[in-house]
Structure formats: C-alpha cells, structure tokens
Design a protein around this motif. Structure first.
Motif, PDB file in Angstrom:
ATOM      1  N   ILE A  51      17.007   8.482   1.065  1.00  0.00           N
ATOM      2  CA  ILE A  51      16.115   8.738   0.366  1.00  0.00           C
ATOM      3  C   ILE A  51      16.002   7.525  -0.837  1.00  0.00           C
ATOM      4  O   ILE A  51      14.722   6.947  -0.866  1.00  0.00           O
ATOM      5  N   GLY A  52      17.145   6.747  -1.006  1.00  0.00           N
ATOM      6  CA  GLY A  52      16.935   5.741  -1.861  1.00  0.00           C
ATOM      7  C   GLY A  52      16.453   4.512  -1.085  1.00  0.00           C
ATOM      8  O   GLY A  52      15.545   3.768  -1.454  1.00  0.00           O
ATOM      9  N   PHE A  53      16.537   4.387   0.297  1.00  0.00           N
ATOM     10  CA  PHE A  53      16.136   3.470   0.883  1.00  0.00           C
ATOM     11  C   PHE A  53      14.610   3.536   1.047  1.00  0.00           C
ATOM     12  O   PHE A  53      13.709   2.544   1.154  1.00  0.00           O
ATOM     13  N   SER A  54      14.197   4.900   1.331  1.00  0.00           N
ATOM     14  CA  SER A  54      12.627   5.128   1.422  1.00  0.00           C
ATOM     15  C   SER A  54      11.799   4.525   0.258  1.00  0.00           C
ATOM     16  O   SER A  54      10.885   4.246   0.063  1.00  0.00           O
ATOM     17  N   PHE A  55      12.530   5.220  -0.960  1.00  0.00           N
ATOM     18  CA  PHE A  55      11.871   4.845  -2.431  1.00  0.00           C
ATOM     19  C   PHE A  55      11.859   3.292  -2.538  1.00  0.00           C
ATOM     20  O   PHE A  55      10.737   2.738  -2.943  1.00  0.00           O
ATOM     21  N   ALA A  56      12.896   2.633  -2.282  1.00  0.00           N
ATOM     22  CA  ALA A  56      12.922   1.083  -2.374  1.00  0.00           C
ATOM     23  C   ALA A  56      11.858   0.364  -1.450  1.00  0.00           C
ATOM     24  O   ALA A  56      11.470  -0.542  -2.038  1.00  0.00           O
ATOM     25  N   VAL A  57      11.848   1.055  -0.287  1.00  0.00           N
ATOM     26  CA  VAL A  57      10.736   0.384   0.666  1.00  0.00           C
ATOM     27  C   VAL A  57       9.570   0.628   0.131  1.00  0.00           C
ATOM     28  O   VAL A  57       8.468  -0.346   0.067  1.00  0.00           O
ATOM     29  N   SER A  58       9.120   2.002  -0.096  1.00  0.00           N
ATOM     30  CA  SER A  58       7.944   2.184  -0.541  1.00  0.00           C
ATOM     31  C   SER A  58       7.415   1.454  -2.004  1.00  0.00           C
ATOM     32  O   SER A  58       6.289   0.845  -2.134  1.00  0.00           O
ATOM     33  N   GLY A  59       8.226   1.166  -2.972  1.00  0.00           N
ATOM     34  CA  GLY A  59       8.193   0.654  -4.137  1.00  0.00           C
ATOM     35  C   GLY A  59       8.058  -1.003  -4.066  1.00  0.00           C
ATOM     36  O   GLY A  59       7.207  -1.614  -4.411  1.00  0.00           O
ATOM     37  N   GLY A  60       8.941  -1.536  -2.924  1.00  0.00           N
ATOM     38  CA  GLY A  60       8.851  -2.881  -2.759  1.00  0.00           C
ATOM     39  C   GLY A  60       7.661  -3.365  -2.001  1.00  0.00           C
ATOM     40  O   GLY A  60       7.073  -4.321  -2.299  1.00  0.00           O
ATOM     41  N   VAL A  61       7.261  -2.574  -1.056  1.00  0.00           N
ATOM     42  CA  VAL A  61       6.114  -3.063  -0.368  1.00  0.00           C
ATOM     43  C   VAL A  61       4.979  -2.993  -1.537  1.00  0.00           C
ATOM     44  O   VAL A  61       3.931  -3.964  -1.237  1.00  0.00           O
ATOM     45  N   LEU A 102       4.998  -3.749  -4.626  1.00  0.00           N
ATOM     46  CA  LEU A 102       5.198  -4.836  -5.590  1.00  0.00           C
ATOM     47  C   LEU A 102       4.540  -6.012  -4.937  1.00  0.00           C
ATOM     48  O   LEU A 102       4.262  -6.947  -5.436  1.00  0.00           O
ATOM     49  N   ILE A 103       5.134  -5.927  -3.497  1.00  0.00           N
ATOM     50  CA  ILE A 103       4.730  -7.158  -2.693  1.00  0.00           C
ATOM     51  C   ILE A 103       3.117  -7.407  -2.385  1.00  0.00           C
ATOM     52  O   ILE A 103       2.525  -8.425  -2.685  1.00  0.00           O
ATOM     53  N   ALA A 104       2.730  -6.319  -2.348  1.00  0.00           N
ATOM     54  CA  ALA A 104       1.088  -6.194  -2.137  1.00  0.00           C
ATOM     55  C   ALA A 104       0.219  -6.745  -3.262  1.00  0.00           C
ATOM     56  O   ALA A 104      -0.692  -7.339  -3.473  1.00  0.00           O
ATOM     57  N   PHE A 105       0.863  -6.071  -4.545  1.00  0.00           N
ATOM     58  CA  PHE A 105       0.360  -6.565  -5.943  1.00  0.00           C
ATOM     59  C   PHE A 105       0.551  -8.152  -6.022  1.00  0.00           C
ATOM     60  O   PHE A 105      -0.177  -8.517  -6.689  1.00  0.00           O
ATOM     61  N   LEU A 106       1.448  -8.874  -5.309  1.00  0.00           N
ATOM     62  CA  LEU A 106       1.427 -10.165  -5.415  1.00  0.00           C
ATOM     63  C   LEU A 106      -0.017 -11.007  -5.169  1.00  0.00           C
ATOM     64  O   LEU A 106       0.065 -12.281  -5.469  1.00  0.00           O
ATOM     65  N   ASN A 107      -0.837 -10.135  -4.605  1.00  0.00           N
ATOM     66  CA  ASN A 107      -2.399 -11.098  -4.364  1.00  0.00           C
ATOM     67  C   ASN A 107      -3.085 -11.095  -5.463  1.00  0.00           C
ATOM     68  O   ASN A 107      -3.858 -11.916  -5.686  1.00  0.00           O
ATOM     69  N   ILE A 157       3.718  -9.820 -13.898  1.00  0.00           N
ATOM     70  CA  ILE A 157       4.895  -9.287 -14.425  1.00  0.00           C
ATOM     71  C   ILE A 157       4.417  -8.198 -15.324  1.00  0.00           C
ATOM     72  O   ILE A 157       4.975  -6.962 -15.136  1.00  0.00           O
ATOM     73  N   ILE A 158       3.517  -8.451 -16.230  1.00  0.00           N
ATOM     74  CA  ILE A 158       3.020  -7.645 -17.300  1.00  0.00           C
ATOM     75  C   ILE A 158       2.312  -6.206 -16.458  1.00  0.00           C
ATOM     76  O   ILE A 158       2.372  -4.917 -16.559  1.00  0.00           O
ATOM     77  N   PHE A 159       1.506  -6.529 -15.547  1.00  0.00           N
ATOM     78  CA  PHE A 159       0.726  -5.506 -14.601  1.00  0.00           C
ATOM     79  C   PHE A 159       1.557  -4.536 -13.971  1.00  0.00           C
ATOM     80  O   PHE A 159       1.744  -3.380 -13.933  1.00  0.00           O
ATOM     81  N   ILE A 160       2.907  -5.204 -13.393  1.00  0.00           N
ATOM     82  CA  ILE A 160       3.655  -4.475 -12.491  1.00  0.00           C
ATOM     83  C   ILE A 160       4.739  -3.465 -13.538  1.00  0.00           C
ATOM     84  O   ILE A 160       5.292  -2.512 -13.155  1.00  0.00           O
ATOM     85  N   SER A 161       4.977  -4.052 -14.700  1.00  0.00           N
ATOM     86  CA  SER A 161       5.662  -3.123 -15.659  1.00  0.00           C
ATOM     87  C   SER A 161       5.175  -1.865 -16.064  1.00  0.00           C
ATOM     88  O   SER A 161       5.741  -0.865 -16.487  1.00  0.00           O
ATOM     89  N   THR A 162       3.563  -1.808 -15.896  1.00  0.00           N
ATOM     90  CA  THR A 162       3.074  -0.526 -16.188  1.00  0.00           C
ATOM     91  C   THR A 162       3.020   0.296 -14.946  1.00  0.00           C
ATOM     92  O   THR A 162       2.388   1.276 -15.153  1.00  0.00           O
ATOM     93  N   ARG A 163       3.220  -0.151 -13.708  1.00  0.00           N
ATOM     94  CA  ARG A 163       2.793   0.543 -12.603  1.00  0.00           C
ATOM     95  C   ARG A 163       4.091   1.573 -12.415  1.00  0.00           C
ATOM     96  O   ARG A 163       5.231   1.076 -12.452  1.00  0.00           O
ATOM     97  N   PRO A 164       3.672   2.604 -11.658  1.00  0.00           N
ATOM     98  CA  PRO A 164       4.951   3.530 -11.401  1.00  0.00           C
ATOM     99  C   PRO A 164       5.752   3.199  -9.974  1.00  0.00           C
ATOM    100  O   PRO A 164       6.981   3.465  -9.901  1.00  0.00           O
TER     101      PRO A 164
END
Length: 72
Positions: A9-19, A21-26, A38-45
């Motif tokens: 469960i933790g791995f699936s949460f980390a992967v979905s959140g991490g992907v 966050l990486i997509a938001f690097l655009n 950094i300000i934008f991702i701090s407000t995202r779930p």
C-alpha cells in the motif's frame, strides 16, 4: 503478512504521488521557477499521498514486529 500488505500500500501511494509530482515538473519548462513549483506542489494532495506512502514503507520495514511468535 500484514507488514507486506502495508509495504505494498505504501509503495503504491508513493508511486502514484511521486509520478504526479514528477509530471508537475513541466511547470518549470513553461516559465515558472523552481520556487513557484515548490509552492504549487505544497498545496496539492499528491504531496501528502507521497509522504504518507514513504511513511508506510519506512514503518513496514523499520518498525519492530510485535508478534508473539518471535524468539527474542
């Protein structure tokens, strides 16, 4: 068995959140700076999901087991 379930469960949460966050690097390539990212991702779930996933992974690996069958 429970620890393996928490790890998955933790791995699936980390992967979905991490992907996400990486997509938001655009946002950086569209002209926004790193500070705005950094300000934008701090407000995202997704950031919370990523942190919860990392905490579940860490806990399932490093916290001691409290089973009665241990030979300690």
């Amino acid at each position: 068995m429970f620890r393996l379930f928490i790890l998955i469960i933790g791995f699936s949460f980390a992967v979905s959140g991490g992907v996400s966050l990486i997509a938001f690097l655009n946002l950086i390539t569209t002209g926004h700076g790193f500070v705005n990212y950094i300000i934008f991702i701090s407000t995202r779930p997704e950031l919370s999901i990523f942190i919860i996933g990392l905490a579940l992974i860490w806990g399932s690996i490093y916290l001691p087991s409290f089973s009665k069958d241990s030979d300690e």
